[in-house]
Design an enzyme around this catalytic site. Structure first.
Site, PDB file in Angstrom:
ATOM      1  N   LYS A   1      -3.792   5.714  -3.534  1.00  0.00           N
ATOM      2  CA  LYS A   1      -4.971   6.516  -3.136  1.00  0.00           C
ATOM      3  C   LYS A   1      -5.034   7.732  -4.185  1.00  0.00           C
ATOM      4  O   LYS A   1      -4.174   7.930  -4.746  1.00  0.00           O
ATOM      5  CB  LYS A   1      -4.801   6.876  -1.863  1.00  0.00           C
ATOM      6  CG  LYS A   1      -4.506   5.965  -0.787  1.00  0.00           C
ATOM      7  CD  LYS A   1      -4.022   6.200   0.546  1.00  0.00           C
ATOM      8  CE  LYS A   1      -3.749   5.038   1.483  1.00  0.00           C
ATOM      9  NZ  LYS A   1      -2.639   4.266   1.302  1.00  0.00           N
TER      10      LYS A   1
ATOM     11  N   ASP B   1       0.721  -1.095  -0.159  1.00  0.00           N
ATOM     12  CA  ASP B   1      -0.113  -0.072   0.126  1.00  0.00           C
ATOM     13  C   ASP B   1       0.781   1.210  -0.048  1.00  0.00           C
ATOM     14  O   ASP B   1       1.892   1.294   0.782  1.00  0.00           O
ATOM     15  CB  ASP B   1      -0.886  -0.107   1.349  1.00  0.00           C
ATOM     16  CG  ASP B   1      -1.692   1.409   1.452  1.00  0.00           C
ATOM     17  OD1 ASP B   1      -2.623   1.424   0.622  1.00  0.00           O
ATOM     18  OD2 ASP B   1      -1.217   2.109   2.352  1.00  0.00           O
TER      19      ASP B   1
ATOM     20  N   ILE C   1       2.404   3.641  20.563  1.00  0.00           N
ATOM     21  CA  ILE C   1       2.530   3.133  21.774  1.00  0.00           C
ATOM     22  C   ILE C   1       2.315   1.526  22.022  1.00  0.00           C
ATOM     23  O   ILE C   1       2.705   1.034  23.136  1.00  0.00           O
ATOM     24  CB  ILE C   1       1.295   3.716  22.513  1.00  0.00           C
ATOM     25  CG1 ILE C   1       1.510   3.635  24.264  1.00  0.00           C
ATOM     26  CG2 ILE C   1       0.059   3.441  22.202  1.00  0.00           C
ATOM     27  CD1 ILE C   1       0.766   4.476  25.209  1.00  0.00           C
ATOM     28  N   LEU C   2       1.427   0.854  21.127  1.00  0.00           N
ATOM     29  CA  LEU C   2       1.380  -0.520  21.211  1.00  0.00           C
ATOM     30  C   LEU C   2       2.598  -1.236  20.726  1.00  0.00           C
ATOM     31  O   LEU C   2       2.846  -2.357  20.652  1.00  0.00           O
ATOM     32  CB  LEU C   2       0.262  -0.902  20.455  1.00  0.00           C
ATOM     33  CG  LEU C   2      -1.084  -0.571  21.124  1.00  0.00           C
ATOM     34  CD1 LEU C   2      -2.337  -1.085  20.067  1.00  0.00           C
ATOM     35  CD2 LEU C   2      -1.276  -1.254  22.442  1.00  0.00           C
ATOM     36  N   ALA C   3       3.635  -0.586  20.251  1.00  0.00           N
ATOM     37  CA  ALA C   3       4.897  -1.275  19.982  1.00  0.00           C
ATOM     38  C   ALA C   3       5.959  -0.730  20.801  1.00  0.00           C
ATOM     39  O   ALA C   3       6.847  -1.769  21.192  1.00  0.00           O
ATOM     40  CB  ALA C   3       5.324  -0.642  18.575  1.00  0.00           C
TER      41      ALA C   3
ATOM     42  N   TYR D   1       2.838  10.362   0.292  1.00  0.00           N
ATOM     43  CA  TYR D   1       4.111   9.753   1.028  1.00  0.00           C
ATOM     44  C   TYR D   1       5.466  10.237   0.133  1.00  0.00           C
ATOM     45  O   TYR D   1       5.508   9.623  -0.636  1.00  0.00           O
ATOM     46  CB  TYR D   1       3.870   8.216   1.179  1.00  0.00           C
ATOM     47  CG  TYR D   1       2.760   7.825   1.766  1.00  0.00           C
ATOM     48  CD1 TYR D   1       1.873   8.250   2.392  1.00  0.00           C
ATOM     49  CD2 TYR D   1       2.415   6.338   1.673  1.00  0.00           C
ATOM     50  CE1 TYR D   1       0.797   8.059   3.380  1.00  0.00           C
ATOM     51  CE2 TYR D   1       1.140   5.834   1.973  1.00  0.00           C
ATOM     52  CZ  TYR D   1       0.468   6.645   2.935  1.00  0.00           C
ATOM     53  OH  TYR D   1      -0.782   6.190   3.312  1.00  0.00           O
TER      54      TYR D   1
END
Length: 340
Positions: free
Chosen positions: A85, A54, A243-245, A59
């Site tokens: 996109k 993707d 934060i979840l990494a 980017y």
């Protein structure tokens, strides 16, 4: 579950690997990624058996698309699935030195401008074909029609009307012509997905950060609607921007900002449960959303072959059913959330 396992993408006829690749870092997100590093990263993605890539014009202002095109042009085109996109058209910058790349550094010398019109979609599509060195786009997503991007509900509504009155017709024509196989929306907000779901015929939604180990609000309305309508979710931002990494460590980020105290507290509690079961937090975060049948794939990013390998290993880590059960018992994950 293996990296190369495949799931159907809604009713599009496409199948995608359950682990995909998010091309944001190849656009120099936060720091420079060299052409050589980008090329090696994309090749490592393919060699690992990951078959969904993707990207987006945003980017690096075309840089991610250019690099993916350069790296993948020698790979059999039918062996992998490409997503990009529409919503921003890139124009040559009058003074590249004055470009504001936001979170992207050393961007390509183009100025992005929002354009969700019929002509804007067609221009963006053709430009992406050239940058990506390909003859077709498999998945084409409406990018960033949301309050978070445009700053107010009024501005969001104006862009929503623009794309549904004009740009959507271009997307439908491209899908009818089979130069695009699936169309959808890529945003950070559940309500926006619901608005589009009621307004058009979409195959998938790329939802960033809103169906994760940390928050499951998409279970209220969006995922039941997706189940009924056979529409898939592609999950971006599985770590809620960090934060979840990293865990609840100093400087941890949530939604691209310093994590607030209540989020830090909840993540600490999730970490403690993971530690009791000897499961890395990052593995639980990457695998959790795939427990739902309408989640087709996850697309974490990487900027080196080493990070690609880390994603693969993180995804492959064994997780006992007791971990999910304890997270639910502690009220840290919703009782109605399906788990892997």
């Amino acid at each position: 579950m293996n990296v190369g396992d495949r799931r159907a993408l809604g009713k599009s006829g496409l199948e995608v690997t359950v682990l995909g690749f998010g091309g944001v870092p190849l656009g120099n997100l936060y720091r420079v990624c060299t052409d050589a590093e980008a090329n090696a990263t994309a090749r490592a993605v393919y060699d690992a058996g990951i078959r969904l890539i993707d990207t987006a014009p945003l980017y690096g202002f075309g840089m991610s698309e250019h690099r993916i095109g350069a790296a993948m042009r020698e790979m059999p085109r039918d062996s992998w699935v490409l997503s990009t996109k529409i919503g921003r058209v890139l124009h040559a910058a009058k003074d590249p030195h004055k470009l504001d790349g936001g979170n992207f550094v050393k961007v390509a010398p183009y100025q992005p401008r929002f354009d969700y019109s019929y002509d804007g979609v067609m221009r963006s599509f053709e430009d992406s074909l050239h940058r990506l060195a390909t003859h077709r786009i498999d998945i084409l997503l409406i990018h960033d029609v949301d309050v978070w991007t445009h700053g107010s509900d009024e501005a969001y509504r104006a862009r929503f009307k623009e794309v549904m009155d004009s740009g959507y017709k271009a997307l439908a024509e491209l899908r009818d012509a089979s130069v695009v196989q699936a169309i959808g929306v890529g945003v950070n907000e559940v309500q926006v997905c619901l608005d589009f779901a009621r307004a058009g015929d979409f195959d998938c939604f790329l939802l960033a950060g809103r169906y994760t180990l940390l928050e499951q609000g998409a279970l209220d309305e969006l995922l039941p609607w997706c189940t009924q309508s056979n529409v898939s979710l592609i999950i971006g931002g599985p770590y809620n921007s960090g934060i979840l990494a990293t865990g609840a460590s100093p400087g941890a980020t949530y939604n691209y900002k310093p994590a607030p105290p209540e989020v830090m507290d909840k993540v600490r509690r999730i970490e403690a449960v993971c530690a009791r079961h000897r499961v890395p937090l990052v593995s639980a975060a990457l695998q959790f959303p795939l427990g739902h049948q309408q989640v087709a794939t996850m697309i974490p990013g990487a900027r080196s072959p080493k990070e690609v390998q880390q994603n693969v290993e993180t995804f492959a880590a064994p997780i006992p059913a007791d971990l999910w059960a304890e997270l639910k018992h502690e009220g840290l994950v919703r009782d109605d959330a399906p788990t892997p």
